[in-house]
Write a protein that holds these residues in place. Structure first.
Motif, PDB file in Angstrom:
ATOM      1  N   ARG A   1       0.850  -1.192   0.000  1.00  0.00           N
ATOM      2  CA  ARG A   1       0.000   0.000   0.000  1.00  0.00           C
ATOM      3  C   ARG A   1       0.884   1.239   0.000  1.00  0.00           C
ATOM      4  O   ARG A   1       1.811   1.355   0.785  1.00  0.00           O
ATOM      5  CB  ARG A   1      -0.905   0.037   1.242  1.00  0.00           C
ATOM      6  CG  ARG A   1      -1.917   1.192   1.239  1.00  0.00           C
ATOM      7  CD  ARG A   1      -2.710   1.256   2.532  1.00  0.00           C
ATOM      8  NE  ARG A   1      -1.833   1.483   3.679  1.00  0.00           N
ATOM      9  CZ  ARG A   1      -1.357   2.675   4.020  1.00  0.00           C
ATOM     10  NH1 ARG A   1      -1.633   3.744   3.287  1.00  0.00           N
ATOM     11  NH2 ARG A   1      -0.584   2.787   5.091  1.00  0.00           N
TER      12      ARG A   1
ATOM     13  N   THR B   1      -5.212  -6.665   4.539  1.00  0.00           N
ATOM     14  CA  THR B   1      -5.324  -5.814   3.355  1.00  0.00           C
ATOM     15  C   THR B   1      -6.742  -5.627   2.839  1.00  0.00           C
ATOM     16  O   THR B   1      -7.008  -4.697   2.080  1.00  0.00           O
ATOM     17  CB  THR B   1      -4.488  -6.401   2.204  1.00  0.00           C
ATOM     18  OG1 THR B   1      -5.038  -7.679   1.825  1.00  0.00           O
ATOM     19  CG2 THR B   1      -3.033  -6.577   2.626  1.00  0.00           C
TER      20      THR B   1
ATOM     21  N   TRP C   1      -4.145  -1.442  -3.056  1.00  0.00           N
ATOM     22  CA  TRP C   1      -2.873  -2.139  -2.931  1.00  0.00           C
ATOM     23  C   TRP C   1      -2.343  -2.548  -4.304  1.00  0.00           C
ATOM     24  O   TRP C   1      -3.120  -2.869  -5.216  1.00  0.00           O
ATOM     25  CB  TRP C   1      -3.034  -3.395  -2.072  1.00  0.00           C
ATOM     26  CG  TRP C   1      -3.443  -3.116  -0.666  1.00  0.00           C
ATOM     27  CD1 TRP C   1      -4.680  -2.722  -0.223  1.00  0.00           C
ATOM     28  CD2 TRP C   1      -2.626  -3.195   0.506  1.00  0.00           C
ATOM     29  NE1 TRP C   1      -4.678  -2.561   1.140  1.00  0.00           N
ATOM     30  CE2 TRP C   1      -3.428  -2.839   1.615  1.00  0.00           C
ATOM     31  CE3 TRP C   1      -1.296  -3.551   0.720  1.00  0.00           C
ATOM     32  CZ2 TRP C   1      -2.939  -2.820   2.915  1.00  0.00           C
ATOM     33  CZ3 TRP C   1      -0.805  -3.536   2.033  1.00  0.00           C
ATOM     34  CH2 TRP C   1      -1.619  -3.170   3.101  1.00  0.00           C
TER      35      TRP C   1
END
Length: 265
Positions: free
Chosen positions: A99, A242, A142
Motif C-alpha cells: 500500500r 489488506t 494495494w
C-alpha cells in the motif's frame, strides 16, 4: 475474540504410511468415487475410510493432531484458497501486497530496472539460468506483486524498502522445501514475521500485532499448534490485513511485470 472464546478445530493424522501405501490409498479412493487431487495431502475423511477398510494398515500408523485454520469471524477465509494447491503458482512463490506505491515503483523496489519492466505473457516463467519473473497488478488500494519461484519480497530489507515513507507491505511466501512465512511491515519496520505452519514461532518489533486476525482464523497464537493448511491460512491472514482475497482471475496474463536478469532464487 480472546483465546478462551473458541476451541481450535483439530484434525487427526496418521504417519508411518509408506509412499506405496499413499499411492495405494489414492487409487483405492478413486475407485470408490472420491475426488482425489494428484498432489498435496489426502483429505482426512479419505484416510479414515481407507484405514477402516484396511485395518492391517491402521495398526502400523501413528496418530497426531494438527489445527485446521478456518474462519471464526467475518473476513477472508482459508476456504477462499481451496484452488491454490492445484494452481499455476507452484510449490515456491511469493505474493507481496504493498500500500502506498504504484505498480512500477513496486517493481523497482523489488530490484527491477526500467528496461526490465514489460508485459508478462503466459509463457514467461522463472528458470534457474533465466530471468526472475514478477507480475504486479492493482487491486483496490494495494499493488499486488507475484514472484514466480522467487522470494525477493520475503527478504527483510526488501520488505522494509517496500513499506518505507509511510507505507505498508504484507508478504506471503510459500516454499515447500524450506519454511513458509507471512510478514508485515509498516513504514520501513518489520512488525511481525509469522511461520503460518507453527504460528507461535513469530518475531518482530510487535510480534503480536496480528494476533486478533490469527484468532479470527481459529488459531490460538499462544499455543504450540501446527497448522495443517498453512498457505491458505497465510493468504487469509494477509487478506484480513489488506482486505484483499486473491482469486484465480488475478493470475491471468498478460499483465505488467518484470523479467529481472540474473536474480537469484
Amino acid at each position: 475474540m480472546s483465546d478462551a472464546d473458541f476451541t481450535p478445530l483439530r484434525v487427526t493424522y496418521r504417519e508411518g504410511l509408506s509412499r506405496d501405501t499413499s499411492l495405494r490409498m489414492r487409487e483405492w479412493a478413486k475407485a470408490k468415487g472420491y475426488a482425489v487431487s494428484e498432489r498435496g495431502q489426502v483429505a482426512p475423511e479419505i484416510i479414515d475410510a481407507f484405514l477402516a477398510a484396511h485395518p492391517e494398515v491402521y495398526e502400523q500408523a501413528r496418530t497426531f493432531e494438527m489445527v485446521h485454520a478456518t474462519a471464526r469471524t467475518p473476513g477472508p477465509s482459508p476456504e477462499d484458497y481451496a484452488w491454490e494447491g492445484n494452481s499455476q503458482l507452484g510449490d515456491v512463490y511469493t505474493i507481496v501486497f504493498v500500500r502506498g506505491l504504484d505498480e512500477h515503483e513496486v517493481l523497482r523496489r523489488l530490484g527491477a530496472a526500467d528496461e526490465d519492466i514489460r508485459l508478462i505473457e503466459d509463457w514467461d516463467y522463472s528458470y534457474p539460468e533465466g530471468p526472475q519473473i514478477i507480475t504486479v497488478r492493482r487491486i483496490g488500494d494495494w499493488s499486488v506483486a507475484i514472484e514466480d519461484c522467487g522470494w525477493l519480497g520475503a527478504r527483510r530489507e526488501v520488505l522494509g524498502a517496500l513499506s518505507r515513507d509511510g507505507g505498508e507491505a504484507v508478504t506471503v511466501h510459500r516454499h515447500d522445501y524450506a519454511q513458509h512465512h507471512v510478514a508485515y511491515a509498516v513504514d520501513g519496520q518489520l512488525i511481525t514475521d509469522i511461520n503460518p505452519g507453527f504460528p507461535v514461532d513469530r518475531w518482530g518489533a510487535d510480534r503480536d500485532r496480528l494476533n486478533r486476525h490469527l484468532r479470527g482464523l481459529g488459531i490460538d497464537p499462544a499455543a504450540e499448534d501446527s497448522i495443517d493448511n498453512p498457505i491458505p491460512a497465510g493468504l487469509a491472514l494477509a487478506g484480513r490485513v489488506t482486505g484483499i482475497t486473491i482469486s484465480p482471475g488475478h493470475l491471468h496474463r498478460p499483465v505488467l511485470g518484470a523479467a529481472i536478469p540474473g536474480a537469484s532464487f
